[in-house]
Design an enzyme around this catalytic site. Structure first.
Site, PDB file in Angstrom:
ATOM      1  N   LYS A   1      88.447  46.014  41.237  1.00  0.00           N
ATOM      2  CA  LYS A   1      87.064  45.629  40.909  1.00  0.00           C
ATOM      3  C   LYS A   1      86.087  46.754  41.279  1.00  0.00           C
ATOM      4  O   LYS A   1      84.937  46.721  40.908  1.00  0.00           O
ATOM      5  CB  LYS A   1      86.646  44.369  41.664  1.00  0.00           C
ATOM      6  CG  LYS A   1      87.568  43.182  41.485  1.00  0.00           C
ATOM      7  CD  LYS A   1      87.294  42.412  40.226  1.00  0.00           C
ATOM      8  CE  LYS A   1      88.068  41.102  40.236  1.00  0.00           C
ATOM      9  NZ  LYS A   1      88.158  40.483  38.937  1.00  0.00           N
TER      10      LYS A   1
ATOM     11  N   GLN B   1      83.974  39.962  43.854  1.00  0.00           N
ATOM     12  CA  GLN B   1      82.878  40.376  42.968  1.00  0.00           C
ATOM     13  C   GLN B   1      81.778  41.138  43.695  1.00  0.00           C
ATOM     14  O   GLN B   1      80.950  41.784  43.052  1.00  0.00           O
ATOM     15  CB  GLN B   1      82.261  39.145  42.277  1.00  0.00           C
ATOM     16  CG  GLN B   1      83.186  38.490  41.282  1.00  0.00           C
ATOM     17  CD  GLN B   1      83.528  39.401  40.104  1.00  0.00           C
ATOM     18  OE1 GLN B   1      82.739  40.248  39.703  1.00  0.00           O
ATOM     19  NE2 GLN B   1      84.713  39.233  39.550  1.00  0.00           N
TER      20      GLN B   1
ATOM     21  N   ASP C   1      85.261  35.497  49.950  1.00  0.00           N
ATOM     22  CA  ASP C   1      85.938  36.144  48.830  1.00  0.00           C
ATOM     23  C   ASP C   1      84.971  37.203  48.272  1.00  0.00           C
ATOM     24  O   ASP C   1      83.966  36.879  47.652  1.00  0.00           O
ATOM     25  CB  ASP C   1      86.274  35.065  47.792  1.00  0.00           C
ATOM     26  CG  ASP C   1      86.767  35.631  46.466  1.00  0.00           C
ATOM     27  OD1 ASP C   1      86.723  36.861  46.284  1.00  0.00           O
ATOM     28  OD2 ASP C   1      87.177  34.828  45.610  1.00  0.00           O
TER      29      ASP C   1
ATOM     30  N   HIS D   1      86.159  30.878  42.193  1.00  0.00           N
ATOM     31  CA  HIS D   1      87.236  31.281  41.287  1.00  0.00           C
ATOM     32  C   HIS D   1      88.456  30.431  41.651  1.00  0.00           C
ATOM     33  O   HIS D   1      88.611  30.035  42.816  1.00  0.00           O
ATOM     34  CB  HIS D   1      87.505  32.765  41.554  1.00  0.00           C
ATOM     35  CG  HIS D   1      88.482  33.433  40.645  1.00  0.00           C
ATOM     36  ND1 HIS D   1      89.838  33.280  40.785  1.00  0.00           N
ATOM     37  CD2 HIS D   1      88.299  34.281  39.611  1.00  0.00           C
ATOM     38  CE1 HIS D   1      90.447  34.022  39.861  1.00  0.00           C
ATOM     39  NE2 HIS D   1      89.541  34.636  39.138  1.00  0.00           N
TER      40      HIS D   1
ATOM     41  N   CYS E   1      88.323  31.605  34.959  1.00  0.00           N
ATOM     42  CA  CYS E   1      89.035  31.075  36.140  1.00  0.00           C
ATOM     43  C   CYS E   1      88.079  30.303  37.046  1.00  0.00           C
ATOM     44  O   CYS E   1      88.180  30.376  38.283  1.00  0.00           O
ATOM     45  CB  CYS E   1      89.730  32.183  36.930  1.00  0.00           C
ATOM     46  SG  CYS E   1      91.010  32.995  36.039  1.00  0.00           S
TER      47      CYS E   1
HETATM   48  C1  LIG Z   1      85.432  35.781  42.734  1.00  0.00           C
HETATM   49  C2  LIG Z   1      86.861  36.152  42.474  1.00  0.00           C
HETATM   50  N1  LIG Z   1      87.809  35.786  43.338  1.00  0.00           N
HETATM   51  C3  LIG Z   1      89.085  36.112  43.170  1.00  0.00           C
HETATM   52  C4  LIG Z   1      89.504  36.832  42.084  1.00  0.00           C
HETATM   53  C5  LIG Z   1      90.957  37.164  41.941  1.00  0.00           C
HETATM   54  O1  LIG Z   1      91.140  38.553  42.044  1.00  0.00           O
HETATM   55  P1  LIG Z   1      92.586  39.204  41.755  1.00  0.00           P
HETATM   56  O2  LIG Z   1      92.991  38.689  40.410  1.00  0.00           O
HETATM   57  O3  LIG Z   1      92.308  40.675  41.772  1.00  0.00           O
HETATM   58  O4  LIG Z   1      93.490  38.751  42.822  1.00  0.00           O
HETATM   59  C6  LIG Z   1      88.582  37.239  41.141  1.00  0.00           C
HETATM   60  C7  LIG Z   1      88.992  37.981  39.932  1.00  0.00           C
HETATM   61  O5  LIG Z   1      88.324  37.992  38.939  1.00  0.00           O
HETATM   62  C8  LIG Z   1      87.215  36.906  41.345  1.00  0.00           C
HETATM   63  O6  LIG Z   1      86.286  37.276  40.481  1.00  0.00           O
END
Ligand SMILES: Cc1ncc(COP(=O)(O)O)c(C=O)c1O
Length: 404
Positions: A224, A201, A198, A121, A362
């Site tokens: 999430k 997900q 990270d 992401h 993203c």
């Molecule tokens: C794999 C991953 N990393 C990071 C994020 C960013 O999360 P947040 O917008 O809650 O900070 C997301 C959000 O969709 C994600 O799917």
């Protein structure tokens, strides 16, 4: 066996009518829905004990502080962190990653290398690029194959004595691939590199054990996993958190302040400057309780059934291509149909009450890999049903007919 109809009653939003049709919510990878238990806690907080924490001698402040710190302990237990002060409240995954990336500015040298994966992401790419700009370190990328799996032999080849950090998501938000983080952590540690996973997900589908994984940093967002937006966490091994400098300066994160010198508070407060999202933190803890009451094994099994069922049905649609066909996959399906723009499909599905995500999610490097502008993404949670998938398939066929 999960009683899905019973579970659905916990989510008031699932009764919504959207554009004249009952809502079918398949945008769970963007944000999950909120059960009544969590909504009640938010209402209770603001109705009964809203106060600033850690600073008051009065009863309300103490009640709020206790509830907030209890939530930290719930999160610690859920992720099996050794110490509760290894859990830092943040505003979410993005904030957690930026906290770590910022901290490494003073620890990296020009000749150092850091590794990310092709499946990230943007929030697990851009902060590291900024870190490289600040330090002169270089960024290497673990490539992916056509199925949307990381190429581990290429990862092995990237590792060397200059590798200081490796960043990888546990599950790809764009494709649903579950990455072999155990392998990645073990190999990275062999060259002395730290690993940040990270978990944005993975947290709604998997209960990670940070000690068993031996991961250095693990991050996620409450929204999430049935919690509120604007709150998340950073798990960091105590040694690492002690090595990293504070992220932001302000109240709460200090031991003593004078104009000559400021000393910092101990963990976790060193990283929690200012008034935090108190209610959000408390509700995050309750969301974790809720998910555990359903059971992560039950959740994973049921969502896998939904994934297999939806994949089978989608594959029957002429011209439909699924992106991300990894062997290890969670309940996310990204697809396109012929040359139809994903946005057009998403717009027509919305008119039929069905919420999916369209675009690059993203994750533009993944879209570039497939040479597409974006996909339609349907992502399922344990409160979705096969009946909803059937309705979605009929609606999708209609949309395709209208757009062809
Ligand atoms: C794999 C991953 N990393 C990071 C994020 C960013 O999360 P947040 O917008 O809650 O900070 C997301 C959000 O969709 C994600 O799917």
């Amino acid at each position: 066996m999960l009683d899905i109809q019973h579970i659905r009653k916990d989510f008031p939003i699932l009764n919504r009518i959207v554009n004249g049709k009952p809502l079918i919510y398949f945008d769970n990878a963007a944000t999950s829905q909120t059960p009544q238990h969590v909504i009640d806690v938010i209402v209770d907080y603001y109705s009964n004990y809203n106060a600033n924490i850690h600073r008051g001698v009065h009863s309300l402040s103490q009640e709020a502080t206790d509830a907030y710190e209890q939530a930290r302990i719930k999160i610690q237990k859920h992720f099996n962190a050794k110490e509760s002060h290894e859990i830092i409240f943040t505003s979410g995954t993005t904030d957690s990653i930026n906290l770590v990336a910022n901290g490494f500015s003073s620890l990296l040298k020009r000749e150092d290398e850091i590794i990310v994966s092709a499946l990230e992401h943007h929030s697990n790419i851009v902060p590291w690029q900024m870190l490289c700009e600040r330090t002169g370190a270089s960024l290497k990328v673990i490539p992916m194959n056509e199925n949307g799996e990381l190429m581990l032999s290429a990862f092995d080849a990237l590792l060397n004595d200059s590798t200081k950090l490796v960043f990888v998501n546990h599950i790809s938000n764009a494709l649903g691939t579950i990455n072999p983080i155990e392998y990645i952590i073990e190999k990275a540690h062999k060259v002395g590199a730290a690993v940040l996973v990270d978990g944005a997900q993975s947290c709604p589908h998997i209960k990670p054990d940070v000690q068993a994984l031996d991961v250095d940093f693990y991050v996620c967002s409450a929204h999430k996993l049935c919690g509120p937006t604007g709150v998340g966490m950073l798990y960091g091994k105590e040694d690492w958190l002690n090595k990293l400098p504070p992220y932001q300066g302000g109240g709460e994160m200090i031991a003593e302040v004078s104009f000559e010198k400021t000393t910092y508070a101990s963990l976790p407060h060193k990283f929690e400057a200012g008034t935090p999202n108190i209610c959000g933190g408390i509700a995050f803890g309750v969301a974790i309780d809720y998910m555990n009451s359903i059971g992560f094994d039950n959740i994973a099994k049921y969502e896998h059934e939904l994934l297999e069922y939806a994949t089978e049905q989608l594959q029957k649609i002429e011209g439909l291509k699924i992106y991300g066909t990894a062997k290890e996959k969670t309940s996310v399906i990204s697809f396109n149909v012929g040359n139809i723009h994903p946005y057009d499909i998403g717009t027509i599905l919305d008119k039929m009450g069905i919420a999916v995500r369209t675009g690059h999610h993203c994750a533009q490097p993944i879209m570039d890999f497939y040479n597409i502008p974006g996909t339609v993404r349907a992502s399922f949670m344990f409160y979705n049903t096969k009946k909803e998938i059937d309705t979605f398939i009929v609606a999708l066929k209609k949309a395709v007919m209208m757009l062809s």
